[in-house]
Design an enzyme around this catalytic site. Sequence first.
Site, PDB file in Angstrom:
ATOM      1  N   ARG A 116      10.423  -6.477   4.294  1.00 18.66           N
ATOM      2  CA  ARG A 116      10.107  -4.793   4.594  1.00 18.66           C
ATOM      3  C   ARG A 116      11.702  -3.983   5.431  1.00 18.66           C
ATOM      4  O   ARG A 116      11.608  -4.325   6.425  1.00 18.66           O
ATOM      5  CB  ARG A 116       9.088  -4.566   4.529  1.00 18.66           C
TER       6      ARG A 116
ATOM      7  N   ARG B 232      10.692  -2.758  11.218  1.00 22.45           N
ATOM      8  CA  ARG B 232       9.020  -1.905  12.057  1.00 22.45           C
ATOM      9  C   ARG B 232       9.122  -3.184  12.789  1.00 22.45           C
ATOM     10  O   ARG B 232       9.464  -4.167  12.413  1.00 22.45           O
ATOM     11  CB  ARG B 232       8.509  -1.506  11.188  1.00 22.45           C
TER      12      ARG B 232
ATOM     13  N   ARG C 290      -1.494  -9.449  13.123  1.00 23.06           N
ATOM     14  CA  ARG C 290      -1.909  -8.164  11.864  1.00 23.06           C
ATOM     15  C   ARG C 290      -2.685  -9.014  11.124  1.00 23.06           C
ATOM     16  O   ARG C 290      -3.479  -8.506  10.778  1.00 23.06           O
ATOM     17  CB  ARG C 290      -0.785  -6.979  11.067  1.00 23.06           C
TER      18      ARG C 290
ATOM     19  N   ARG D 140     -10.191   0.872   8.344  1.00 27.48           N
ATOM     20  CA  ARG D 140      -9.570  -0.356   9.085  1.00 27.48           C
ATOM     21  C   ARG D 140     -10.943  -1.547   9.180  1.00 27.48           C
ATOM     22  O   ARG D 140     -10.885  -2.622   9.348  1.00 27.48           O
ATOM     23  CB  ARG D 140      -8.898  -0.428   9.555  1.00 27.48           C
TER      24      ARG D 140
ATOM     25  N   LYS E 129       1.169  -1.190  -0.146  1.00 26.03           N
ATOM     26  CA  LYS E 129       0.423   0.194  -0.102  1.00 26.03           C
ATOM     27  C   LYS E 129       0.713   1.114  -0.012  1.00 26.03           C
ATOM     28  O   LYS E 129       0.044   2.022  -0.987  1.00 26.03           O
ATOM     29  CB  LYS E 129      -1.315   0.137   1.433  1.00 26.03           C
TER      30      LYS E 129
HETATM   31  P1  AMP Z   1      -0.292   0.203   9.371  1.00 24.87           P
HETATM   32  O1  AMP Z   1       1.741   0.789   9.257  1.00 24.87           O
HETATM   33  O2  AMP Z   1      -1.085   1.127   8.808  1.00 24.87           O
HETATM   34  O3  AMP Z   1      -0.432  -1.045   8.845  1.00 24.87           O
HETATM   35  O4  AMP Z   1      -0.571   0.080  10.323  1.00 24.87           O
HETATM   36  C1  AMP Z   1       0.543  -0.025  11.932  1.00 24.87           C
HETATM   37  C2  AMP Z   1      -0.418  -0.010  13.143  1.00 24.87           C
HETATM   38  O5  AMP Z   1      -1.259   1.486  13.396  1.00 24.87           O
HETATM   39  C3  AMP Z   1      -1.548  -0.858  12.956  1.00 24.87           C
HETATM   40  O6  AMP Z   1      -1.068  -2.592  13.565  1.00 24.87           O
HETATM   41  C4  AMP Z   1      -2.463  -0.741  13.700  1.00 24.87           C
HETATM   42  O7  AMP Z   1      -1.778  -0.921  15.154  1.00 24.87           O
HETATM   43  C5  AMP Z   1      -2.302   1.321  13.832  1.00 24.87           C
HETATM   44  N1  AMP Z   1      -2.736   1.408  12.698  1.00 24.87           N
HETATM   45  C6  AMP Z   1      -2.964   2.525  11.949  1.00 24.87           C
HETATM   46  N2  AMP Z   1      -4.513   2.305  11.196  1.00 24.87           N
HETATM   47  C7  AMP Z   1      -5.285   2.215  11.846  1.00 24.87           C
HETATM   48  C8  AMP Z   1      -6.440   2.176  12.009  1.00 24.87           C
HETATM   49  N3  AMP Z   1      -7.291   3.339  10.739  1.00 24.87           N
HETATM   50  N4  AMP Z   1      -7.060   1.705  13.048  1.00 24.87           N
HETATM   51  C9  AMP Z   1      -7.024   1.659  14.115  1.00 24.87           C
HETATM   52  N5  AMP Z   1      -5.725   1.437  13.842  1.00 24.87           N
HETATM   53  C10 AMP Z   1      -4.908   1.882  13.231  1.00 24.87           C
END
Ligand code: AMP
Length: 216
Positions: free
Chosen positions: A127, A160, A171, A88, A13
Site C-alpha cells: 500500500r 504509511r 494491528r 472498532r 475499505k
Molecule cells: P486506519 O486508517 O483506519 O487503519 O486507522 C489508523 C489508526 O488510527 C489505527 O491503527 C488506530 O490507532 C487509530 N484509529 C482509527 N480509527 C479508530 C477507532 N475507531 N478507534 C480507535 N482508534 C482508531
Amino acid sequence: MRLILLGPPGVGKGTQAEKICSKFSIPHISTGEILREAVKNKTEVGLQAKVYMDRGELVPDSVVIQLVKSRILQPDSSSGFLLDGFPRTVAQAHALDCQLDTLEKPITVVIQLDAGEDEIVKRLTGRRMCPECGKGYHIAFLKPTKDGVCDQCNADLIQRFDDSEATVRRRLAVYLEKTHDLIDYYKRQNKLLTIDAGREIEIITEDIIKKLSVIS
Ligand code: AMP
C-alpha cells in the site's frame, strides 16, 4: 443511506469507501484520516492519539467517539454518510447507536469486507499513499499512472509508518481481538452484509452497489 464499512486493516475499505460514496453522494468519514490529519496539525487530539497510532493500538474510545459524534452532526451528513474505521469496539458501536437513536436516523447497513490473513498482509505491505491529498494506491492492485507519483497532485507517494510488517501484525491482532465482537453485535441487529473481499476491486464494488441499491 447511513453505512458502516467493517473489515481488518488492508482489506480495501478506503478504496471501496471512495467508490460507494461517489455512487450514493454521501461523505466518507474515516476516523484514521481524521486522526492522521490531527497528528499532522499537532492538535490536542492529535498529540493524544499519536502515541497509540505509532504502536498500532486503538486510540481510547472517548477520544474517537467525540470526534465522530461532532462529525456526523455536520450538515453534509444529514442525508447519510459512510463510516470507515469506526466503530472498532462494541463501546464505540453502542455510543453511535445511542446518538443515532436520538436523531431517529439509525444505521442502514453494515458492510463487512472479509478476506484471509495472507491476502491482507500482501495488500498492506504494497500500500502507498499521497502525503498531500491522502489518495491511496497499491504497487500491484491500484497503480498510479506514473510509478511512485500521485495522479491528483504529483507528490511522491509514501508508505504509511504503520504499514511496516511488525505494526501490521499488531494491528491485525488488535482487530481480531477487539473488532471481531462487532460482527456479532451487528449480526444480532440483522444489519450485516458480508462481502467476499478476496476478489478484483471492480467486482467487489459492483457486488456492494448492487446489494445496496436493492436496500435503498
Ligand atoms: P486506519 O486508517 O483506519 O487503519 O486507522 C489508523 C489508526 O488510527 C489505527 O491503527 C488506530 O490507532 C487509530 N484509529 C482509527 N480509527 C479508530 C477507532 N475507531 N478507534 C480507535 N482508534 C482508531
